[in-house]
Design a protein around this motif. Structure first.
Motif, PDB file in Angstrom:
ATOM      1  N   GLN A 247       0.844  -1.203   0.000  1.00  0.00           N
ATOM      2  CA  GLN A 247       0.000   0.000   0.000  1.00  0.00           C
ATOM      3  C   GLN A 247       0.879   1.254   0.000  1.00  0.00           C
ATOM      4  N   GLU A 261       3.878   0.115   2.172  1.00  0.00           N
ATOM      5  CA  GLU A 261       3.812  -0.783   3.337  1.00  0.00           C
ATOM      6  C   GLU A 261       3.455  -2.187   2.842  1.00  0.00           C
ATOM      7  N   ARG A 265      -0.967 -11.460   2.987  1.00  0.00           N
ATOM      8  CA  ARG A 265      -2.250 -12.144   2.749  1.00  0.00           C
ATOM      9  C   ARG A 265      -1.974 -13.627   2.685  1.00  0.00           C
ATOM     10  N   THR A 277      -4.927 -10.093  10.413  1.00  0.00           N
ATOM     11  CA  THR A 277      -5.488  -9.973  11.768  1.00  0.00           C
ATOM     12  C   THR A 277      -5.977 -11.336  12.269  1.00  0.00           C
ATOM     13  N   ASN A 319       5.763  -4.821   8.796  1.00  0.00           N
ATOM     14  CA  ASN A 319       5.223  -4.891  10.170  1.00  0.00           C
ATOM     15  C   ASN A 319       5.940  -5.974  10.961  1.00  0.00           C
ATOM     16  N   PRO A 463      -4.072  -1.445  -1.119  1.00  0.00           N
ATOM     17  CA  PRO A 463      -2.929  -2.357  -1.255  1.00  0.00           C
ATOM     18  C   PRO A 463      -3.010  -3.105  -2.594  1.00  0.00           C
TER      19      PRO A 463
HETATM   20  P1  C2E Z   1      -4.502  -5.468   7.003  1.00  0.00           P
HETATM   21  O1  C2E Z   1      -3.732  -5.634   5.734  1.00  0.00           O
HETATM   22  O2  C2E Z   1      -5.673  -6.340   7.230  1.00  0.00           O
HETATM   23  O3  C2E Z   1      -3.482  -5.606   8.197  1.00  0.00           O
HETATM   24  C1  C2E Z   1      -3.906  -5.559   9.523  1.00  0.00           C
HETATM   25  C2  C2E Z   1      -2.737  -5.607  10.466  1.00  0.00           C
HETATM   26  O4  C2E Z   1      -2.044  -6.854  10.334  1.00  0.00           O
HETATM   27  C3  C2E Z   1      -1.693  -4.560  10.178  1.00  0.00           C
HETATM   28  O5  C2E Z   1      -2.101  -3.360  10.775  1.00  0.00           O
HETATM   29  C4  C2E Z   1      -0.463  -5.154  10.796  1.00  0.00           C
HETATM   30  O6  C2E Z   1      -0.417  -4.871  12.165  1.00  0.00           O
HETATM   31  C5  C2E Z   1      -0.692  -6.639  10.611  1.00  0.00           C
HETATM   32  N1  C2E Z   1       0.157  -7.124   9.494  1.00  0.00           N
HETATM   33  C6  C2E Z   1      -0.027  -6.991   8.162  1.00  0.00           C
HETATM   34  N2  C2E Z   1       0.968  -7.571   7.473  1.00  0.00           N
HETATM   35  C7  C2E Z   1       1.828  -8.073   8.393  1.00  0.00           C
HETATM   36  C8  C2E Z   1       3.077  -8.799   8.320  1.00  0.00           C
HETATM   37  O7  C2E Z   1       3.644  -9.068   7.259  1.00  0.00           O
HETATM   38  N3  C2E Z   1       3.659  -9.141   9.517  1.00  0.00           N
HETATM   39  C9  C2E Z   1       3.088  -8.820  10.706  1.00  0.00           C
HETATM   40  N4  C2E Z   1       3.729  -9.193  11.823  1.00  0.00           N
HETATM   41  N5  C2E Z   1       1.938  -8.165  10.819  1.00  0.00           N
HETATM   42  C10 C2E Z   1       1.303  -7.794   9.676  1.00  0.00           C
HETATM   43  P2  C2E Z   1      -1.456  -1.988  10.246  1.00  0.00           P
HETATM   44  O8  C2E Z   1       0.012  -2.111  10.150  1.00  0.00           O
HETATM   45  O9  C2E Z   1      -1.983  -0.880  11.083  1.00  0.00           O
HETATM   46  O10 C2E Z   1      -1.984  -1.879   8.747  1.00  0.00           O
HETATM   47  C11 C2E Z   1      -3.034  -1.085   8.320  1.00  0.00           C
HETATM   48  C12 C2E Z   1      -4.265  -1.891   8.023  1.00  0.00           C
HETATM   49  O11 C2E Z   1      -5.292  -1.001   7.603  1.00  0.00           O
HETATM   50  C13 C2E Z   1      -4.121  -2.887   6.877  1.00  0.00           C
HETATM   51  O12 C2E Z   1      -4.987  -3.983   7.162  1.00  0.00           O
HETATM   52  C14 C2E Z   1      -4.648  -2.113   5.681  1.00  0.00           C
HETATM   53  O13 C2E Z   1      -5.103  -2.935   4.628  1.00  0.00           O
HETATM   54  C15 C2E Z   1      -5.791  -1.368   6.337  1.00  0.00           C
HETATM   55  N6  C2E Z   1      -6.118  -0.117   5.616  1.00  0.00           N
HETATM   56  C16 C2E Z   1      -5.322   0.637   4.851  1.00  0.00           C
HETATM   57  N7  C2E Z   1      -5.974   1.730   4.416  1.00  0.00           N
HETATM   58  C17 C2E Z   1      -7.219   1.681   4.917  1.00  0.00           C
HETATM   59  C18 C2E Z   1      -8.371   2.524   4.830  1.00  0.00           C
HETATM   60  O14 C2E Z   1      -8.379   3.568   4.182  1.00  0.00           O
HETATM   61  N8  C2E Z   1      -9.485   2.117   5.507  1.00  0.00           N
HETATM   62  C19 C2E Z   1      -9.511   0.971   6.219  1.00  0.00           C
HETATM   63  N9  C2E Z   1     -10.642   0.640   6.831  1.00  0.00           N
HETATM   64  N10 C2E Z   1      -8.445   0.159   6.339  1.00  0.00           N
HETATM   65  C20 C2E Z   1      -7.306   0.498   5.700  1.00  0.00           C
END
Ligand code: C2E
Ligand code: MG
Ligand code: MG
Length: 481
Positions: A247, A261, A265, A277, A319, A463
């Motif tokens: 993203q 970032e 998945r 999550t 992350n 993303p």
């Molecule tokens: P997401 O992709 O579902 O990721 C959720 C959380 O999973 C991330 O929160 C991060 O803490 C963890 N995560 C993701 N990939 C990895 C990895 O490779 N390793 C580890 N250890 N943890 C991982 P984070 O970092 O706060 O990421 C932001 C989340 O917000 C992402 O969800 C993203 O897809 C989502 N997001 C981005 N933009 C928006 C938006 O405009 N609105 C909403 N509702 N969500 C958004």
């Protein structure tokens, strides 16, 4: 009394005595049976015949024995009930102790247990007690505590003190331990407290090393599902079922992409796409997170290497799960990968949660220092919603304003002002501020007014998979090196 009555008494007395003796014997037998039943219910490790069941102490370690412990536990629960406080029972088990005992002389194993007992005693607070319940398992009673956090602090201190390296008979021994915790009043009776602590201990053991877990009801109910998830996750690694999405993090003032970032998945063959999550926490529990993380970093390096060969220079944030920060070799492995792909260290940024800093400040500080000397930046995720101390802000280079704050920024004056204060604070410490979850133009306008540095969210870009990166960067990026 007449002579006749005396005569009757003399005849009846032996019969009464005999009946009393029989009765006492059957009570003793009943007690023995109850004891046998109780011991039969205990996990295997508890049935250690070295423990002296009649005395007050374990002959090897001189710690109080289980019956003393149980009495103290009952009293502690009574007091906690009256004072509305908590009691915690922690079951501590040495990891991989059998190989230590088998490869070294058994006396060395005994010496290790004695040292562990001494360390346990030394780290106890006045009101708490520890006992050995057999083999390499110990119980700890923590009383007069009000919050979970207090218990966590005590347990973490304990783990740190128990795992410092040992030297016994010229053998250097590095032990690790797993701790399961049950708490009163959530678990209201003494037997259950120990059984639940035992269940939680096994969860901690399967999650990695030197970890503790609190018992929660799902551990009992969802055991089967967890086992299935564990198997699936292992297969996912072998079958290459993970995928990275990226993203954009865009410049708040000019709109070009400054960084990406990486978001993992899982393409499950039956269940479809699964979000992090759902599985990251499980991967931590099962001790699989390091392998997943290694794959993520390698994949990011490979992607950046490929993009650079097309003249597209970018930076990727990864992350980090809390447990990974405990790994002393973490930064070394990351640097190895960067070097292997001939990338400048500034190509990677790692995002860590403020909660980790709060829970394990020593570990957090140690890793931050290593990242800094390797020239790798750190971003504090969840900025503004966790209570991370301001001191930790001095250890990082970026902060990420959480979506829970930015979502209200355009419609709620207080949120706007709070964001203003947070950005000013971060800027006064020379930190870059990234706002997350930006979905509409009103939010973006507010953040530009407040001089936020970068924005990330669906408004600026969803993303995308790695194959879409080159066209995206060609359109919207500037060079970073
Ligand atoms: P997401 O992709 O579902 O990721 C959720 C959380 O999973 C991330 O929160 C991060 O803490 C963890 N995560 C993701 N990939 C990895 C990895 O490779 N390793 C580890 N250890 N943890 C991982 P984070 O970092 O706060 O990421 C932001 C989340 O917000 C992402 O969800 C993203 O897809 C989502 N997001 C981005 N933009 C928006 C938006 O405009 N609105 C909403 N509702 N969500 C958004
Ligand atoms: Mg993040
Ligand atoms: Mg975040």
């Amino acid at each position: 009394m007449s002579d006749f009555n005396y005569l009757l008494l003399w005849i009846a007395l032996p019969a009464v005595l005999l009946a009393a003796l029989l009765c006492i014997h059957s009570i003793a037998e009943l007690v023995e049976k109850l004891k046998a039943y109780w011991i039969g219910r205990q996990p295997e490790a508890w049935q250690d015949h070295n423990l002296n069941p009649n005395g007050m102490r374990d002959p090897l370690t001189q710690l109080p024995n289980r019956s003393v412990f149980m009495k103290k536990l009952q009293n502690a629960i009574r007091r906690a009930h009256a004072s509305q406080s908590k009691v915690a029972v922690a079951l501590i088990n040495l990891d991989d102790f059998k190989p230590v005992k088998n490869t070294l002389h058994h006396l060395t194993g005994d010496a290790v247990l004695k040292i562990i007992a001494k360390r346990l005693e030394a780290s106890l607070r006045g009101a708490d007690i520890a006992c050995r319940i057999g083999g390499d398992a110990f119980l700890l009673l923590i009383q007069e505590v009000k919050t979970h956090q207090e218990i966590e602090l005590i347990i973490q201190r304990l783990i740190d003190s128990l795992i410092s390296p040992l030297n016994v008979n010229d053998h250097a021994i590095n032990l690790s331990i797993s701790v399961g915790i049950g708490t009163y009043p959530a678990i209201p009776d003494t037997d259950h407290l120990i059984i639940c602590a035992d269940t939680a201990m096994y969860q901690a053991k399967s999650a990695g090393r030197n970890l503790y877990r609190f018992y929660d009801e799902e551990m009992g109910v969802a055991g089967d599902q967890l086992q299935e998830l564990q198997l699936d996750l292992k297969q996912a690694l072998e079958n290459n079922e993970f995928e990275l999405y990226f993203q954009p993090k865009v410049d708040a003032q000019h709109g070009h992409i400054r960084s990406l970032e990486a978001l993992i998945r899982w393409r499950h063959p039956v269940k479809g796409s699964i979000l992090p999550t759902v599985f990251i926490q499980a991967a931590e529990r099962f001790g699989l997170i390091s392998r997943i993380h290694h794959w993520v970093v390698e994949e990011c390096c490979r992607t950046m290497h490929r993009l650079r060969s097309q003249g597209l220079h970018t930076q990727i944030s990864v992350n980090l799960a809390a447990q990974q920060l405990r790994d002393p070799a973490l930064v070394h492995h990351i640097v190895e990968l960067l070097d292997q792909f001939q990338l400048p260290h500034s190509c990677l940024v790692f995002e860590v949660s403020g909660l980790m800093a709060l829970k394990h400040p020593d570990i957090f500080n140690a890793r931050m220092a290593e990242f800094q000397s390797a020239g790798i930046d750190i971003a504090l995720d969840d900025f503004g919603i966790t209570n991370a101390s301001i001191a930790y802000l001095q250890k990082v280079q970026q902060v990420k304003l959480d979506r829970k704050i930015t979502i209200k920024i355009a419609g709620d004056k207080k949120s706007y002002e709070m964001t203003d204060a947070l950005i000013r604070l971060a800027h006064s410490l020379d930190l870059i501020v990234v706002a997350e979850g930006i979905e509409n133009e009103a939010q973006a306008r507010c953040l530009r007014e407040l001089k936020c540095d970068m924005m990330q969210g669906h408004l600026l870009g969803h993303p995308v998979s790695a194959d879409k990166l080159a066209p995206l960067l060609e359109q919207r990026s500037t060079k970073v090196d």
